[in-house]
Scaffold this active site. Structure first.
Site, PDB file in Angstrom:
ATOM      1  N   TYR A 133       0.833  -1.198   0.000  1.00 19.34           N
ATOM      2  CA  TYR A 133       0.000   0.000   0.000  1.00 19.34           C
ATOM      3  C   TYR A 133       0.867   1.247   0.000  1.00 19.34           C
ATOM      4  O   TYR A 133       1.960   1.268   0.587  1.00 19.34           O
ATOM      5  CB  TYR A 133      -0.872   0.040   1.262  1.00 19.34           C
ATOM      6  CG  TYR A 133      -1.936  -1.021   1.330  1.00 19.34           C
ATOM      7  CD1 TYR A 133      -2.678  -1.382   0.212  1.00 19.34           C
ATOM      8  CD2 TYR A 133      -2.240  -1.648   2.541  1.00 19.34           C
ATOM      9  CE1 TYR A 133      -3.671  -2.340   0.287  1.00 19.34           C
ATOM     10  CE2 TYR A 133      -3.233  -2.608   2.630  1.00 19.34           C
ATOM     11  CZ  TYR A 133      -3.941  -2.951   1.497  1.00 19.34           C
ATOM     12  OH  TYR A 133      -4.933  -3.895   1.578  1.00 19.34           O
ATOM     13  N   HIS A 143     -12.435   3.008   6.288  1.00 26.74           N
ATOM     14  CA  HIS A 143     -11.167   2.338   5.969  1.00 26.74           C
ATOM     15  C   HIS A 143     -10.647   1.454   7.115  1.00 26.74           C
ATOM     16  O   HIS A 143      -9.589   0.823   6.963  1.00 26.74           O
ATOM     17  CB  HIS A 143     -10.090   3.372   5.602  1.00 26.74           C
ATOM     18  CG  HIS A 143     -10.179   3.850   4.181  1.00 26.74           C
ATOM     19  ND1 HIS A 143     -10.386   5.157   3.833  1.00 26.74           N
ATOM     20  CD2 HIS A 143     -10.112   3.162   2.996  1.00 26.74           C
ATOM     21  CE1 HIS A 143     -10.428   5.273   2.517  1.00 26.74           C
ATOM     22  NE2 HIS A 143     -10.263   4.080   1.984  1.00 26.74           N
ATOM     23  N   ARG A 201      -6.302   6.982  -8.616  1.00 23.26           N
ATOM     24  CA  ARG A 201      -5.379   5.962  -8.138  1.00 23.26           C
ATOM     25  C   ARG A 201      -5.866   4.616  -8.660  1.00 23.26           C
ATOM     26  O   ARG A 201      -7.019   4.497  -9.092  1.00 23.26           O
ATOM     27  CB  ARG A 201      -5.288   5.952  -6.598  1.00 23.26           C
ATOM     28  CG  ARG A 201      -6.569   5.579  -5.902  1.00 23.26           C
ATOM     29  CD  ARG A 201      -6.426   5.671  -4.391  1.00 23.26           C
ATOM     30  NE  ARG A 201      -5.542   4.659  -3.847  1.00 23.26           N
ATOM     31  CZ  ARG A 201      -5.946   3.459  -3.397  1.00 23.26           C
ATOM     32  NH1 ARG A 201      -7.229   3.119  -3.406  1.00 23.26           N
ATOM     33  NH2 ARG A 201      -5.085   2.584  -2.927  1.00 23.26           N
ATOM     34  N   ASN A 209      -6.331   0.522  -7.645  1.00 22.14           N
ATOM     35  CA  ASN A 209      -6.331  -0.484  -6.589  1.00 22.14           C
ATOM     36  C   ASN A 209      -6.573  -1.836  -7.259  1.00 22.14           C
ATOM     37  O   ASN A 209      -7.052  -1.886  -8.385  1.00 22.14           O
ATOM     38  CB  ASN A 209      -7.438  -0.178  -5.579  1.00 22.14           C
ATOM     39  CG  ASN A 209      -7.360  -1.102  -4.377  1.00 22.14           C
ATOM     40  OD1 ASN A 209      -6.283  -1.351  -3.857  1.00 22.14           O
ATOM     41  ND2 ASN A 209      -8.502  -1.648  -3.958  1.00 22.14           N
TER      42      ASN A 209
HETATM   43  C1  HEM Z   1     -10.259   0.233   0.765  1.00 15.74           C
HETATM   44  C2  HEM Z   1     -13.537   3.696  -0.023  1.00 15.74           C
HETATM   45  C3  HEM Z   1     -10.058   6.873  -1.033  1.00 15.74           C
HETATM   46  C4  HEM Z   1      -6.792   3.546   0.053  1.00 15.74           C
HETATM   47  C5  HEM Z   1     -11.442   0.919   0.707  1.00 15.74           C
HETATM   48  C6  HEM Z   1     -12.736   0.367   1.007  1.00 15.74           C
HETATM   49  C7  HEM Z   1     -13.647   1.338   0.781  1.00 15.74           C
HETATM   50  C8  HEM Z   1     -12.949   2.503   0.330  1.00 15.74           C
HETATM   51  C9  HEM Z   1     -15.148   1.244   0.960  1.00 15.74           C
HETATM   52  C10 HEM Z   1     -13.032  -1.054   1.504  1.00 15.74           C
HETATM   53  C11 HEM Z   1     -12.896  -1.109   3.008  1.00 15.74           C
HETATM   54  C12 HEM Z   1     -13.484  -2.398   3.590  1.00 15.74           C
HETATM   55  O1  HEM Z   1     -12.791  -3.424   3.575  1.00 15.74           O
HETATM   56  O2  HEM Z   1     -14.630  -2.371   4.039  1.00 15.74           O
HETATM   57  C13 HEM Z   1     -12.871   4.840  -0.384  1.00 15.74           C
HETATM   58  C14 HEM Z   1     -13.517   6.080  -0.765  1.00 15.74           C
HETATM   59  C15 HEM Z   1     -12.541   6.977  -1.021  1.00 15.74           C
HETATM   60  C16 HEM Z   1     -11.272   6.293  -0.826  1.00 15.74           C
HETATM   61  C17 HEM Z   1     -15.011   6.319  -0.836  1.00 15.74           C
HETATM   62  C18 HEM Z   1     -12.704   8.403  -1.461  1.00 15.74           C
HETATM   63  C19 HEM Z   1     -12.634   9.390  -0.692  1.00 15.74           C
HETATM   64  C20 HEM Z   1      -8.881   6.250  -0.819  1.00 15.74           C
HETATM   65  C21 HEM Z   1      -7.599   6.866  -1.037  1.00 15.74           C
HETATM   66  C22 HEM Z   1      -6.669   5.960  -0.728  1.00 15.74           C
HETATM   67  C23 HEM Z   1      -7.364   4.732  -0.317  1.00 15.74           C
HETATM   68  C24 HEM Z   1      -7.380   8.291  -1.538  1.00 15.74           C
HETATM   69  C25 HEM Z   1      -5.209   6.242  -0.848  1.00 15.74           C
HETATM   70  C26 HEM Z   1      -4.242   5.591  -0.489  1.00 15.74           C
HETATM   71  C27 HEM Z   1      -7.450   2.356   0.277  1.00 15.74           C
HETATM   72  C28 HEM Z   1      -6.778   1.078   0.449  1.00 15.74           C
HETATM   73  C29 HEM Z   1      -7.785   0.127   0.620  1.00 15.74           C
HETATM   74  C30 HEM Z   1      -9.038   0.837   0.586  1.00 15.74           C
HETATM   75  C31 HEM Z   1      -5.272   0.840   0.422  1.00 15.74           C
HETATM   76  C32 HEM Z   1      -7.582  -1.394   0.734  1.00 15.74           C
HETATM   77  C33 HEM Z   1      -7.844  -1.978  -0.638  1.00 15.74           C
HETATM   78  C34 HEM Z   1      -7.403  -3.392  -0.897  1.00 15.74           C
HETATM   79  O3  HEM Z   1      -6.421  -3.890  -0.344  1.00 15.74           O
HETATM   80  O4  HEM Z   1      -8.017  -4.032  -1.777  1.00 15.74           O
HETATM   81  N1  HEM Z   1     -11.589   2.231   0.302  1.00 15.74           N
HETATM   82  N2  HEM Z   1     -11.522   4.996  -0.442  1.00 15.74           N
HETATM   83  N3  HEM Z   1      -8.706   4.954  -0.384  1.00 15.74           N
HETATM   84  N4  HEM Z   1      -8.800   2.177   0.346  1.00 15.74           N
HETATM   85 FE1  HEM Z   1     -10.147   3.606   0.012  1.00 15.74          FE
END
Ligand code: HEM
Length: 343
Positions: A37, A193, A223, A225
């Site tokens: 990450y 998160h 970004r 993912n």
């Molecule tokens: C995972 C939403 C922005 C990094 C997630 C999850 C959601 C989410 C719902 C899944 C969490 C779970 O397991 O329940 C969002 C939304 C964003 C946003 C709505 C907008 C504001 C970001 C940004 C980063 C980030 C800017 C920057 C680093 C991550 C990471 C994961 C994650 C690293 C784990 C994903 C994986 O390993 O598959 N995010 N996120 N997120 N998010 Fe975000």
């Protein structure tokens, strides 16, 4: 750009596949042979022609099939689309963003005519011809966010900004990788998160939030993912875990190429003009292992990434049950040659 929309399914007989052109434009997300990450945010600038980054909103050959799948999900579970009442201005902002972008970049398929608040929207692939008054919900057949996101690929969350945080107060989430809008609605950036391992201790979320709170209008960011999916299923929601969870136990050395998919999410973020909300789009691209190994450098690199990814990440992403079998299968395509950074 004229697109040819495929007839295919993301459920039941899983007829989804990528054409050779779609494989060529797949947003392979790994810049190194290993993955961890990071705050991997960059400007959402126009990218190379025909790539998923060419236009702010990417429409591709899977458009009609994805819109059909969304309609099926919503029929079974209307709660996949929710919006708190104070988000109505953001909903209209989203209508503007999506209609403007789709009409500008895909004029053969979408058309928007504006005369003050009197708008005329034509969506040829879905056979829609709609006149409405911008800002007047009564003039659309559905609420504004639902109306337009039933016509645009990708999931969408609308985030309200207040008290130095972002709040998930609205969304259309029908093709998610194991998280729930119904559960997360009303939560803030740190709260939703919370299940993610390691990233919090690395300070990823503090820095990402600080960056997003200062996001400027007209300067969107993006970004990538990634995760993996068994069968090309878009709807891997907790709500439907009983339908897809057991798929993870069905992977065998013989069917890896066909069943195991890399799923990449192109996530873009825009500041919206009237509401000051942020829209977060999650555009998912899937590729089977058979398709992925047609590009030898991807096969080599993905073999190494998957082999070496930390256990906590593999567990969180739900890969543990089939990771070893997939790594063994991919190893046949890795000759050990050094790879170039950054492709
Ligand atoms: C995972 C939403 C922005 C990094 C997630 C999850 C959601 C989410 C719902 C899944 C969490 C779970 O397991 O329940 C969002 C939304 C964003 C946003 C709505 C907008 C504001 C970001 C940004 C980063 C980030 C800017 C920057 C680093 C991550 C990471 C994961 C994650 C690293 C784990 C994903 C994986 O390993 O598959 N995010 N996120 N997120 N998010 Fe975000």
């Amino acid at each position: 750009m004229t697109l040819h929309f495929k007839k295919e399914s993301f459920r039941d007989d899983f007829t989804f596949s990528n054409s050779p052109e779609a494989i060529r434009r797949f947003p392979f997300p790994f810049e190194k042979d290993e993955y961890m990450y990071s705050v991997n945010i960059e400007q959402h600038m126009p990218g190379p022609a025909k790539s998923p980054f060419e236009f702010p909103i990417d429409i591709d050959e899977h458009y009609l099939a994805e819109m059909h799948d969304r309609a099926l999900v919503l029929k079974e579970d209307p709660g996949r689309c929710q919006s708190l009442p104070h988000m109505i201005t953001a909903e209209w902002d989203l209508v503007e963003l999506l209609m403007e972008s789709m009409a500008k970049h895909y004029p053969e398929h979408f058309q928007l005519t504006r005369d003050g608040d009197a708008w005329h929207w034509v969506n040829r692939p879905l056979g829609i011809d709609q006149r409405f008054t911008f800002g007047d919900t009564a003039t659309l057949p559905r609420p504004p966010m639902e109306y337009i996101t039933r016509q645009c690929q990708g999931d969408f969350a609308l985030l309200d900004q207040r008290l130095g945080n972002l709040w998930m107060d609205s969304g259309m989430i029908t093709g998610q990788a194991d998280w729930s809008l119904d559960f997360d609605i009303g939560m803030n950036f740190m709260e939703w998160h919370a299940p993610v391992p390691l990233a919090k201790d690395m300070g990823v979320f503090e820095r990402a939030l600080k960056f997003l709170l200062n996001l400027q209008q007209g300067r969107p960011v993006r970004r990538l993912n990634w995760t993996m999916t068994i069968n090309p299923r878009l709807d891997t929601s907790p709500e439907n875990y009983d339908k897809w969870g057991r798929d993870r136990t069905t992977v065998t050395p013989e069917n890896v190429g066909d069943k195991v998919h890399l799923r990449v999410e192109l996530q873009a973020m825009w500041r919206l003009p009237r509401s000051n909300a942020i829209v977060f789009s999650i555009r998912a691209y899937m590729i089977s292992m058979d398709e992925l190994v047609t590009v030898p450098k991807w096969a080599r690199r993905f073999h190494r990434v998957l082999r070496d990814v930390r256990g906590e990440l593999a567990e969180y992403k739900g890969l543990s049950r089939y990771r070893d079998k997939t790594v063994a299968w991919l190893s046949r395509y890795d000759d050990g040659a050094p790879t170039s950074p950054g492709f």
